[in-house]
Design an enzyme around this catalytic site. Structure first.
Site, PDB file in Angstrom:
ATOM      1  N   ASN A 145      34.934  51.304  36.338  1.00 44.20           N
ATOM      2  CA  ASN A 145      34.498  51.182  37.734  1.00 44.20           C
ATOM      3  C   ASN A 145      34.938  49.871  38.375  1.00 44.20           C
ATOM      4  OD1 ASN A 145      32.741  49.535  36.387  1.00 44.20           O
ATOM      5  ND2 ASN A 145      30.915  50.753  36.771  1.00 44.20           N
ATOM      6  N   ARG A 283      26.587  39.936  38.658  1.00 49.94           N
ATOM      7  CA  ARG A 283      25.244  40.099  38.127  1.00 49.94           C
ATOM      8  C   ARG A 283      24.301  39.176  38.892  1.00 49.94           C
ATOM      9  NH1 ARG A 283      26.711  44.241  36.554  1.00 49.94           N
ATOM     10  NH2 ARG A 283      26.767  45.035  34.417  1.00 49.94           N
ATOM     11  N   GLN A 312      16.445  44.330  37.022  1.00 50.37           N
ATOM     12  CA  GLN A 312      16.656  45.593  37.737  1.00 50.37           C
ATOM     13  C   GLN A 312      15.783  46.673  37.130  1.00 50.37           C
ATOM     14  OE1 GLN A 312      21.147  44.910  39.472  1.00 50.37           O
ATOM     15  NE2 GLN A 312      20.853  46.539  38.039  1.00 50.37           N
ATOM     16  N   HIS A 331      21.720  48.486  43.063  1.00 49.08           N
ATOM     17  CA  HIS A 331      22.966  48.352  42.288  1.00 49.08           C
ATOM     18  C   HIS A 331      23.742  49.679  42.323  1.00 49.08           C
ATOM     19  CE1 HIS A 331      24.784  46.669  38.307  1.00 49.08           C
ATOM     20  NE2 HIS A 331      25.707  47.105  39.135  1.00 49.08           N
TER      21      HIS A 331
HETATM   22  P1  NDP Z   1      36.952  41.471  33.391  1.00 53.94           P
HETATM   23  O1  NDP Z   1      36.570  41.113  31.983  1.00 53.94           O
HETATM   24  O2  NDP Z   1      38.255  42.144  33.622  1.00 53.94           O
HETATM   25  O3  NDP Z   1      36.973  40.145  34.280  1.00 53.94           O
HETATM   26  C1  NDP Z   1      36.049  39.144  34.189  1.00 53.94           C
HETATM   27  C2  NDP Z   1      36.767  37.854  34.471  1.00 53.94           C
HETATM   28  O4  NDP Z   1      35.808  36.807  34.558  1.00 53.94           O
HETATM   29  C3  NDP Z   1      37.735  37.491  33.366  1.00 53.94           C
HETATM   30  O5  NDP Z   1      38.984  37.135  33.944  1.00 53.94           O
HETATM   31  C4  NDP Z   1      37.059  36.331  32.708  1.00 53.94           C
HETATM   32  O6  NDP Z   1      37.914  35.346  32.207  1.00 53.94           O
HETATM   33  C5  NDP Z   1      36.328  35.700  33.857  1.00 53.94           C
HETATM   34  N1  NDP Z   1      35.297  34.788  33.413  1.00 53.94           N
HETATM   35  C6  NDP Z   1      34.485  34.844  32.338  1.00 53.94           C
HETATM   36  N2  NDP Z   1      33.702  33.768  32.294  1.00 53.94           N
HETATM   37  C7  NDP Z   1      34.020  33.014  33.353  1.00 53.94           C
HETATM   38  C8  NDP Z   1      33.552  31.765  33.826  1.00 53.94           C
HETATM   39  N3  NDP Z   1      32.633  31.052  33.151  1.00 53.94           N
HETATM   40  N4  NDP Z   1      34.095  31.278  34.966  1.00 53.94           N
HETATM   41  C9  NDP Z   1      35.065  31.973  35.611  1.00 53.94           C
HETATM   42  N5  NDP Z   1      35.565  33.147  35.192  1.00 53.94           N
HETATM   43  C10 NDP Z   1      35.022  33.654  34.075  1.00 53.94           C
HETATM   44  O7  NDP Z   1      35.775  42.320  33.981  1.00 53.94           O
HETATM   45  P2  NDP Z   1      35.695  43.128  35.357  1.00 53.94           P
HETATM   46  O8  NDP Z   1      36.479  42.389  36.381  1.00 53.94           O
HETATM   47  O9  NDP Z   1      35.974  44.548  35.150  1.00 53.94           O
HETATM   48  O10 NDP Z   1      34.138  42.982  35.638  1.00 53.94           O
HETATM   49  C11 NDP Z   1      33.566  41.697  35.861  1.00 53.94           C
HETATM   50  C12 NDP Z   1      32.061  41.814  35.922  1.00 53.94           C
HETATM   51  O11 NDP Z   1      31.679  42.539  37.077  1.00 53.94           O
HETATM   52  C13 NDP Z   1      31.422  42.597  34.757  1.00 53.94           C
HETATM   53  O12 NDP Z   1      31.247  41.789  33.623  1.00 53.94           O
HETATM   54  C14 NDP Z   1      30.108  43.022  35.361  1.00 53.94           C
HETATM   55  O13 NDP Z   1      29.132  42.019  35.175  1.00 53.94           O
HETATM   56  C15 NDP Z   1      30.426  43.148  36.841  1.00 53.94           C
HETATM   57  N6  NDP Z   1      30.489  44.567  37.244  1.00 53.94           N
HETATM   58  C16 NDP Z   1      29.643  44.997  38.219  1.00 53.94           C
HETATM   59  C17 NDP Z   1      29.611  46.313  38.594  1.00 53.94           C
HETATM   60  C18 NDP Z   1      28.722  46.790  39.694  1.00 53.94           C
HETATM   61  O14 NDP Z   1      28.460  47.993  39.785  1.00 53.94           O
HETATM   62  N7  NDP Z   1      28.247  45.933  40.580  1.00 53.94           N
HETATM   63  C19 NDP Z   1      30.464  47.310  37.928  1.00 53.94           C
HETATM   64  C20 NDP Z   1      31.414  46.730  37.007  1.00 53.94           C
HETATM   65  C21 NDP Z   1      31.379  45.408  36.654  1.00 53.94           C
HETATM   66  P3  NDP Z   1      38.914  35.525  30.998  1.00 53.94           P
HETATM   67  O15 NDP Z   1      38.848  36.954  30.567  1.00 53.94           O
HETATM   68  O16 NDP Z   1      40.184  35.093  31.624  1.00 53.94           O
HETATM   69  O17 NDP Z   1      38.390  34.614  29.976  1.00 53.94           O
END
Ligand code: NDP
Length: 417
Positions: A145, A283, A312, A331
């Site tokens: 998603n 989140r 939630q 959400h």
């Molecule tokens: P990804 O894992 O593809 O992307 C998350 C990114 O955040 C990665 O590039 C990661 O860095 C980076 N990251 C991790 N820690 C940090 C930090 N301390 N500071 C800055 N960047 C950081 O996940 P998605 O993009 O698919 O999803 C991200 C989040 O969105 C999910 O974990 C979830 O919590 C939320 N989400 C919400 C949904 C909703 O319905 N509202 C649905 C789907 C997701 P790197 O990997 O480069 O280390």
């Protein structure tokens, strides 16, 4: 036979709820980075059906015939159906939208548990440290998603910047007060927009915003390739502080883990450009609730939008429900009917692997073999972010079904872009 305990949100409650609006979904076989969409042996649902609520059973009822398959929305507190079944469950499934919090205490009670599946993305509702110690595998349906959320983020940015919600409310209440509509409305064009986290969602947001002629920024733990930076004309920041200082719009797209919990506290929000917009679909716990509310009241934030809360369901009197200039929803961004079809298929794929003793895709893994694994190893840090989740028991469903308090919108223009 295994016992699968599945927590889903309630079926539609309101009399205005209608059957689904469209009869088919576009067919996708790959995500933008080439990863294939879920590949279960088959599915027993029609894509586009409501699968995420209790009666939809994630489309797994036929597949799990012969197993003990318990589906419930009763998830919080010691008297919940979830807690009654937890001690004998082999597999727990839940969606981040209506999470079955797997706190340290609950993991200790789940003596048979081998697998926790997140039907969606984001497994922060599980105490990952305790799961690792108990040798429980945690898996989620990576990418299912991400684009759903990226689309939602763009919608929310436009919503806030163009002051859509108050203008809509004026129209639906019979009014024509143009000055009230536009006294907080701007163009996005030319604004500095930054994402905290440039993974699947963050990068997709950046790509979608490029045609708006915005100036794009990002902060992440790992830098994107030079080719992508050049293609999108991105400016990289090596700290979140550097990014928020100059951005008019900040969108949060990183996972919740100990390093990002309450990242947007009073101090960081105070260092943002005055009158900026903050969009959080990552989140709820990445932001401090009270600090956001106060910043919306003073005008330090021109608006806050998102769909994620903590816990939630959020308490009925959660400050974000009524603070000025918010565009909050429950959400929902990652549980469009399109997304449901993908994550239901992904859950089935993971279950097929588990039941047949085959490895689960590396990209779906968050915890395995006693530690972070796969995607979990890359994007999360060790630890637990479920503390306080027992507060979810205070949500009153009956009160929520009554008309909620109207969102208060400020009429005075404060701050600028
Ligand atoms: P990804 O894992 O593809 O992307 C998350 C990114 O955040 C990665 O590039 C990661 O860095 C980076 N990251 C991790 N820690 C940090 C930090 N301390 N500071 C800055 N960047 C950081 O996940 P998605 O993009 O698919 O999803 C991200 C989040 O969105 C999910 O974990 C979830 O919590 C939320 N989400 C919400 C949904 C909703 O319905 N509202 C649905 C789907 C997701 P790197 O990997 O480069 O280390």
């Amino acid at each position: 036979m295994v016992k699968v305990l599945c927590v889903l949100y309630d079926d539609p409650q309101r009399s205005t709820s209608t059957p689904t609006a469209r009869s088919e979904l576009p067919h996708l076989s790959r995500y933008p980075d080439g990863q294939t969409t879920p590949t279960p042996s088959k599915v027993d649902f029609v894509p586009g059906e409501l699968l995420g609520s209790v009666s939809g059973k994630l489309g797994l009822a036929k597949f799990l015939e012969g197993h003990d398959f318990v589906v419930t929305s009763s998830k919080d507190g010691p008297d919940s159906v979830f807690e009654q079944h937890l001690p004998t469950a082999d597999v727990v499934i839940s969606q981040p939208f209506w999470p079955a919090y797997m706190s340290t205490e609950r993991i200790a009670k789940a003596k048979n548990l081998k697998l926790c599946i997140t039907a969606g993305i984001g497994s922060d509702h599980v105490d990952l440290e305790a799961a690792a110690k108990a040798n429980i595998t945690v898996a989620e349906v990576t990418y299912c998603n991400s684009i759903s959320v990226a689309e939602h983020v763009v919608m929310l940015i436009l919503n806030l910047v163009r002051n859509f919600v108050p203008s809509h409310e004026i129209a639906t209440s019979g009014g024509w007060h143009i000055a009230d509509c536009v006294s907080r409305a701007y163009d996005l064009e030319g604004m500095q927009v930054g994402t905290v986290g440039a993974g699947r969602i963050g990068l997709a947001v950046l790509r979608r915003l490029k045609p708006f002629d915005t100036k794009l920024h990002y902060f992440d733990q790992h830098r994107l390739s030079a080719a992508v930076e050049e293609e999108l004309n991105l400016r990289y920041h090596n700290s979140v502080e550097s990014l928020v200082r100059i951005c008019d719009v900040v969108t949060i797209n990183c996972p919740l883990h100990p390093k990002t919990e309450h990242l947007f506290n009073k101090e960081l929000i105070a260092s943002m450009k005055p009158g900026s917009y903050l969009i959080n679909t990552a989140r709820g716990k990445v932001c401090e609730a009270q600090a956001v509310k106060e910043a919306c009241e003073t005008g330090q934030l021109a608006g806050y939008a998102g769909d994620v809360w903590f816990p939630q369901p959020a308490p009925n009197d959660h400050p974000w429900r009524s603070m000025p200039n918010n565009a909050m929803t429950p959400h929902v961004s990652g549980t469009s009917l399109s997304a449901q079809a993908r994550y239901a298929a992904g859950v089935r794929e993971i279950l097929e692997c588990f039941l047949e003793g085959r490895p689960i895709r590396e990209e779906y893994l968050i915890v395995q073999g006693g530690g972070l694994a796969g995607t979990g190893k890359h994007s999360y840090t060790e630890g637990n972010t479920t503390e306080g989740s027992d507060e979810a028991v205070h949500f009153d469903k009956d009160e929520a079904l009554q008309e909620g308090p109207p969102v208060k919108m400020q009429k005075v223009v404060t701050g600028g872009c």
